[in-house]
Design a protein around this motif. Sequence first.
Motif, PDB file in Angstrom:
ATOM      1  N   SER A 129      36.690  48.619  43.120  1.00 61.11           N
ATOM      2  CA  SER A 129      38.012  48.465  43.742  1.00 61.11           C
ATOM      3  C   SER A 129      38.182  47.052  44.291  1.00 61.11           C
ATOM      4  CB  SER A 129      38.232  49.514  44.831  1.00 61.11           C
ATOM      5  OG  SER A 129      37.327  49.333  45.896  1.00 61.11           O
ATOM      6  N   MET A 132      38.975  44.874  41.323  1.00 64.36           N
ATOM      7  CA  MET A 132      40.369  45.037  40.891  1.00 64.36           C
ATOM      8  C   MET A 132      41.270  44.081  41.674  1.00 64.36           C
ATOM      9  SD  MET A 132      40.477  47.240  38.478  1.00 64.36           S
ATOM     10  CE  MET A 132      38.804  47.141  37.924  1.00 64.36           C
ATOM     11  N   GLN A 133      41.017  43.975  42.973  1.00 62.03           N
ATOM     12  CA  GLN A 133      41.847  43.112  43.813  1.00 62.03           C
ATOM     13  C   GLN A 133      41.543  41.631  43.587  1.00 62.03           C
ATOM     14  OE1 GLN A 133      41.991  44.380  47.924  1.00 62.03           O
ATOM     15  NE2 GLN A 133      41.802  46.515  47.297  1.00 62.03           N
ATOM     16  N   LEU A 136      41.822  41.591  38.728  1.00 60.48           N
ATOM     17  CA  LEU A 136      42.943  42.179  37.994  1.00 60.48           C
ATOM     18  C   LEU A 136      44.298  41.755  38.565  1.00 60.48           C
ATOM     19  CD1 LEU A 136      43.848  44.123  35.726  1.00 60.48           C
ATOM     20  CD2 LEU A 136      43.866  45.915  37.453  1.00 60.48           C
ATOM     21  N   LEU A 137      44.464  41.887  39.858  1.00 62.01           N
ATOM     22  CA  LEU A 137      45.766  41.573  40.450  1.00 62.01           C
ATOM     23  C   LEU A 137      46.146  40.098  40.271  1.00 62.01           C
ATOM     24  CD1 LEU A 137      45.744  43.853  43.619  1.00 62.01           C
ATOM     25  CD2 LEU A 137      46.704  44.312  41.359  1.00 62.01           C
ATOM     26  N   ASP A 152      51.069  47.715  40.941  1.00 67.71           N
ATOM     27  CA  ASP A 152      49.710  47.183  41.082  1.00 67.71           C
ATOM     28  C   ASP A 152      48.700  48.310  41.284  1.00 67.71           C
ATOM     29  OD1 ASP A 152      50.819  44.680  40.843  1.00 67.71           O
ATOM     30  OD2 ASP A 152      50.530  44.120  42.952  1.00 67.71           O
ATOM     31  N   SER A 156      45.745  49.150  38.713  1.00 70.01           N
ATOM     32  CA  SER A 156      44.365  48.992  39.192  1.00 70.01           C
ATOM     33  C   SER A 156      43.620  50.322  39.235  1.00 70.01           C
ATOM     34  CB  SER A 156      44.321  48.295  40.546  1.00 70.01           C
ATOM     35  OG  SER A 156      44.958  49.053  41.540  1.00 70.01           O
TER      36      SER A 156
END
Length: 182
Positions: A129, A132-133, A136-137, A152, A156
């Motif tokens: 997680s 992801m931040q 991915l973001l 978002d 995610s």
Amino acid sequence: METQGASVVITHHVLDGKQTEYENWLDEILPVAKNAKGFFDWQIVRPIPNLTFVYTVIIRFDTIENLRNWMESDTRRKLIDKAHPLFTKEDNYEIKSGLDFLFYGEKENKVPVHWKQYLATWSAIFPLSLLMQLLLLPSLRLMNIPANRYFDTFISTGCLVFLVIFVVMPNYTKLIRKWLYK
């Protein structure tokens, strides 16, 4: 355990050049499976074109009994026999209750205690997680996709669940197998 639901993870190794026939076969078996007692849902992870040839099919039922009834039914057996010439290996599957399919045990016939499943899953999800931040973001912003909390989160969490189920947990549980099943 009987009321927690049940999942089966099926792998089919499809001969090169037979993917279209296999996809047609999936179109034939899906409506039949959907009509089986207790059917809940179905997901297909397709191979990477020109690179891999393994299809992974996850089917969920309301109970282990209903899932076993489908997997061992004459109807499914006939459909598998029909698709058999498309496979390089035998029809291979493993039935698990609830989310136990995340904890693959090739030799173990038991499921780890729930607190160990919890810690293992949490220790896999937490760093993912964060990734992801961190990765991915910002990538979404580079693609000029405007920030939107709901979109978002949708993207995610979809990526996170995919990574946990298909990439991380099968390998991670092998790494921590001794602890999980101790």
